[in-house]
Design a protein around this motif. Structure first.
Motif, mmCIF file in Angstrom:
data_model
loop_
_atom_site.group_PDB
_atom_site.id
_atom_site.type_symbol
_atom_site.label_atom_id
_atom_site.label_comp_id
_atom_site.label_asym_id
_atom_site.label_seq_id
_atom_site.Cartn_x
_atom_site.Cartn_y
_atom_site.Cartn_z
ATOM 1 N N SER A 1 -1.181 1.103 -4.983
ATOM 2 C CA SER A 1 -2.309 1.289 -5.900
ATOM 3 C C SER A 1 -2.105 2.512 -6.786
ATOM 4 O O SER A 1 -2.428 2.490 -7.978
ATOM 5 N N ARG B 1 -10.651 0.412 -9.883
ATOM 6 C CA ARG B 1 -10.924 -0.936 -9.368
ATOM 7 C C ARG B 1 -9.709 -1.843 -9.537
ATOM 8 O O ARG B 1 -9.305 -2.537 -8.595
ATOM 9 N N SER B 2 -9.116 -1.830 -10.724
ATOM 10 C CA SER B 2 -7.951 -2.681 -10.974
ATOM 11 C C SER B 2 -6.767 -2.278 -10.105
ATOM 12 O O SER B 2 -6.058 -3.128 -9.564
ATOM 13 N N VAL C 1 -7.354 -3.296 -6.420
ATOM 14 C CA VAL C 1 -7.365 -4.746 -6.184
ATOM 15 C C VAL C 1 -5.967 -5.343 -6.354
ATOM 16 O O VAL C 1 -5.608 -6.313 -5.668
ATOM 17 N N ALA D 1 -4.280 -8.637 -4.544
ATOM 18 C CA ALA D 1 -4.194 -9.866 -5.336
ATOM 19 C C ALA D 1 -2.752 -10.280 -5.612
ATOM 20 O O ALA D 1 -2.511 -11.422 -6.016
#
Length: 238
Positions: free
Chosen positions: A131, A151-152, A155, A159
């Motif tokens: 991240s 957030r991106s 995630v 994902a």
């Protein structure tokens, strides 16, 4: 497209060798710039801005258009990103501190509980490392809000499990390389991992951006579909 900044007019293998030597020299220069930026920010305040600026220039280097003003371009990107990058990086700095404290706590655990907690800590730390790498790449490509970037970045590893595994395996390979050839550390100890990270994560971001662009603009019921805003692309000269 052929670029005079990266390619030489020397034909054959000699020309290719000169291209590779020039690439390696620029990689070493960017590593020195990263270290300089980190020191200029007193370490903790300089690492994330340096990583973002270096990643942006490494993307140009991979594209074959590094330019002839790497130092001034680095300074421009570093200064432009200093506050924003530190805001984004604060979350991962805090996570790193908690990971260190957690490791000290695990050393006092006993038996099977220590094994379970250690395994969980490794998984969480690995995901946070990916991240953090994603946040660096996103900051080098887009000008977005801090929360949206968090957030991106958080995630993305969940994902994209294939990308996450590839990133972790590749970083482990780079670590093994540096362990075996310690002389590489002062030369490309930061620029090489950032180069690989930018390549893997950047490719995944490009894939996701292409997928979103191909999606329908309306839902099945005819209502407009809500599409995520990927952030405004920013440039070194901005």
């Amino acid at each position: 497209m052929r670029n005079d900044n990266l390619h030489t007019d020397t034909p054959g293998w000699a020309g290719r060798l000169m291209d590779w030597l020039r690439f390696v020299l620029q990689l070493v220069l960017l590593n020195l710039l990263f270290l300089t930026g980190a020191l200029a920010g007193l370490g903790i305040l300089g690492i994330f801005p340096s990583a973002v600026a270096t990643t942006a220039l490494l993307a140009r280097l991979r594209a074959g258009d590094p330019g002839d003003r790497l130092i001034s371009d680095f300074v421009t990107a570093y200064r432009a990103q200093f506050l924003h990058a530190n805001k984004v990086g604060s979350l991962f700095a805090l996570a790193g501190l908690l990971a260190v404290l957690n490791a000290a706590t695990l050393a006092q655990a006993e038996g099977g509980m220590q094994v379970v907690l250690s395994a969980l800590a490794v998984v969480v730390s690995g995901a946070l490392a990916v991240s953090a790498g994603a946040a660096v790449v996103m900051c080098s490509r887009y000008r977005d809000t801090v929360r949206r970037t968090w957030r991106s970045a958080l995630v993305l590893p969940l994902a994209s499990p294939v990308m996450t595994l590839s990133w972790l395996v590749t970083m482990a390979g780079v670590a093994v390389l540096f362990t075996g050839v310690s002389a590489l550390l002062p030369l490309v100890g930061a620029s090489l991992p950032l180069l690989v990270s930018g390549l893997l994560i950047g490719h995944r971001l490009d894939t996701l951006a292409g997928y979103k662009a191909e999606n329908k603009t309306q839902n099945d019921d005819g209502a407009p579909a809500r599409r995520l805003h990927p952030g405004r692309q920013h440039y070194l000269t901005a």
